[in-house]
Design a protein around this motif. Structure first.
Motif, short mmCIF file in Angstrom:
data_model
loop_
_atom_site.label_atom_id
_atom_site.label_comp_id
_atom_site.label_asym_id
_atom_site.label_seq_id
_atom_site.Cartn_x
_atom_site.Cartn_y
_atom_site.Cartn_z
N TYR A 17 6.82 3.63 -7.35
CA TYR A 17 7.45 2.68 -8.27
C TYR A 17 8.23 3.43 -9.35
N TRP A 61 12.04 0.80 -6.08
CA TRP A 61 11.06 1.29 -5.10
C TRP A 61 11.72 2.40 -4.27
N THR A 239 2.91 7.44 -9.62
CA THR A 239 2.61 6.00 -9.64
C THR A 239 1.77 5.55 -8.46
N LEU A 243 -0.64 2.10 -8.29
CA LEU A 243 -0.40 1.17 -7.18
C LEU A 243 -1.67 1.01 -6.34
N LYS A 246 -4.28 -1.11 -8.45
CA LYS A 246 -4.04 -2.56 -8.46
C LYS A 246 -4.58 -3.21 -7.18
N PRO A 276 2.68 1.06 -13.18
CA PRO A 276 2.61 -0.18 -12.40
C PRO A 276 2.07 -1.36 -13.20
#
Length: 457
Positions: A17, A61, A239, A243, A246, A276
């Motif tokens: 990200y 992305w 990141t 990611l 999450k 993120p």
């Protein structure tokens, strides 16, 4: 609720990200000696063009190549753990989670970008990499990555950490890296500093100067420089931490996160977890995002948002960042990875936009927190990570006072098994809280950033 939340290997994120696509305002570009923005071509002697393209990218992305995923599978996805025993000790209603980045071969989050940078350099035809390291985690990670890809690696390690953490050098050499105490007599920058201050503890700013010089003076053009933090492409590679986190929180049934915490030196492990979640905050989520730094090196909490060089010898472009001044020499605390005068431009921009709430903590509070964590959760963490734990304890106790069941997540950026000298000194009562006086700060800012361009918000 599960104490350990795992992802299957096929659930590893396939893209990084890039927060540059979503930050409000326009992040300020790096500037050259003439005050004009640096072109990608001007960076070519230092970095391969495929990484320069990521550095300047505005794509949200960016695909992770299969070759890099194959390297990451050695330890990723990393576990998300719930600190239930710390919660019980604190008697807090807060749910505390931590992303365990200590499971990598080098023991920290650093290999996430080390393998990516080594892979891109190898693809570009580079044969040797130079770098700097503070506590030695980045130097260890890049040495490991270079060993996987058949590249030579030379690491300039900040003198105080070189002396405090001898086994980090052993790790680097085990993976084929060459570790040199910085400042060193091997470079013009090192020789000049040693002539003026032969007993200097060194700094990341000095070590960066030496590593960049060693790269750009290779007459064969086979060497490039690799940086373990600060730059946009490094934040990008990290990141993968947030990611994954999450996805894991979703598996654990957590629908809302209240607080995200990471220690902050140059910004890489903090940004890796936080960016993120910052995207959610940009889109309206009510999340408190806290970068935690040492009180002795308070870049975000006391340093102005200014244009400054990333190194002492001013070999790097000027970056728009919170800075204490490029010739600032931090106190020799044991959290060597947090002894950096500047902060990642993307983190600095996010702080300037009010998306993050920086905090600075003193060394003894952080070691006390690390001891509590070791006696509850069992893990001995790096001195850098202890800053995140100390802030987490503060926020968990706030939740206790408020009687609110908040969700807190922090990044356990690395283990402390190479940092036991610091723990030994803490238990013996030999550590102190280093302070940065306003007079010292004013003096270094006067020397370093007076007259520099002012970043736009």
């Amino acid at each position: 609720m599960a104490v350990k939340i795992f992802l299957n290997e096929d659930e590893i994120p396939k893209q990084w990200y890039n927060i540059a696509a979503d930050l409000p305002g326009t992040p300020n570009p790096p500037l050259g000696p003439d005050g004009n923005p640096v072109s990608p071509e001007m960076l070519a002697p230092v970095f391969p063009m495929n990484l320069i393209e990521q550095e300047v990218s505005q794509e949200r992305w960016i695909d992770i190549p299969e070759g890099i995923l194959d390297l990451l599978y050695r330890w990723r996805p990393s576990p998300l753990r719930r600190a239930v025993y710390l919660e019980k000790y604190l008697q807090t209603p807060a749910k505390i989670f931590f992303k365990d980045e200590s499971v990598s071969p080098a023991g920290s989050h650093k290999p996430n970008t080390a393998v990516a940078q080594a892979w891109y350099n190898k693809e570009f035809g580079i044969k040797k990499l130079t770098t700097e390291t503070g506590a030695g985690q980045w130097g260890s990670a890049l040495s490991y990555a270079c060993s996987l890809l058949g590249l030579e690696c030379k690491v300039f390690m900040v003198r105080i950490s070189f002396d405090q953490k001898p086994f980090r050098k052993a790790m680097m050499e085990t993976w084929g890296g060459k570790c040199i105490a910085s400042p060193s007599p091997e470079t013009a920058a090192g020789r000049e500093i040693l002539s003026k201050s032969p007993d200097t503890p060194g700094s990341l700013g000095i070590a960066i100067s030496e590593a960049v010089e060693a790269a750009v003076t290779d007459e064969k053009g086979e060497t490039r420089y690799a940086l373990g933090s600060v730059l946009n492409h490094v934040m990008l590679h990290q990141t993968i931490i947030g990611l994954e986190a999450k996805k894991q929180l979703e598996k654990a049934g957590i629908k809302k996160v209240d607080t995200v915490i990471g220690c902050a030196g140059g910004g890489s492990n903090f940004a890796g977890l936080a960016f993120p979640f910052t995207l959610d905050k940009i889109n309206g989520a009510d999340i408190e995002i806290i970068p935690v730094e040492p009180a002795s090196c308070p870049t975000l909490t006391r340093g102005p948002y200014a244009y400054d060089h990333g190194d002492v010898a001013k070999m790097t472009p000027m970056l728009a960042m919170h800075s204490l001044g490029h010739d600032f020499i931090p106190a020799p605390i044991h959290a060597g990875g947090l002894r950096y005068h500047g902060m990642a431009p993307l983190v600095s921009h996010a702080v300037a936009q009010g998306l993050m709430a920086p905090m600075s903590l003193k060394q003894l509070e952080c070691y006390e927190a690390a001891m509590i964590f070791a006696k509850t959760e069992g893990m001995i963490v790096a001195p850098e990570t202890s800053h995140a734990i100390a802030a987490t304890i503060r926020k968990a106790l706030e939740a206790k006072e408020e009687g609110k069941e908040k969700v807190i997540i922090f990044n356990l950026s690395g283990h402390g098994l190479m940092d036991l000298n610091g723990y030994t000194k803490y238990m013996a009562g030999e550590l102190t809280n280093a302070e940065l006086s306003q007079q010292e700060l004013d003096a270094t800012l006067e020397r370093s950033i007076k007259g520099n361009p002012v970043p736009k918000l």
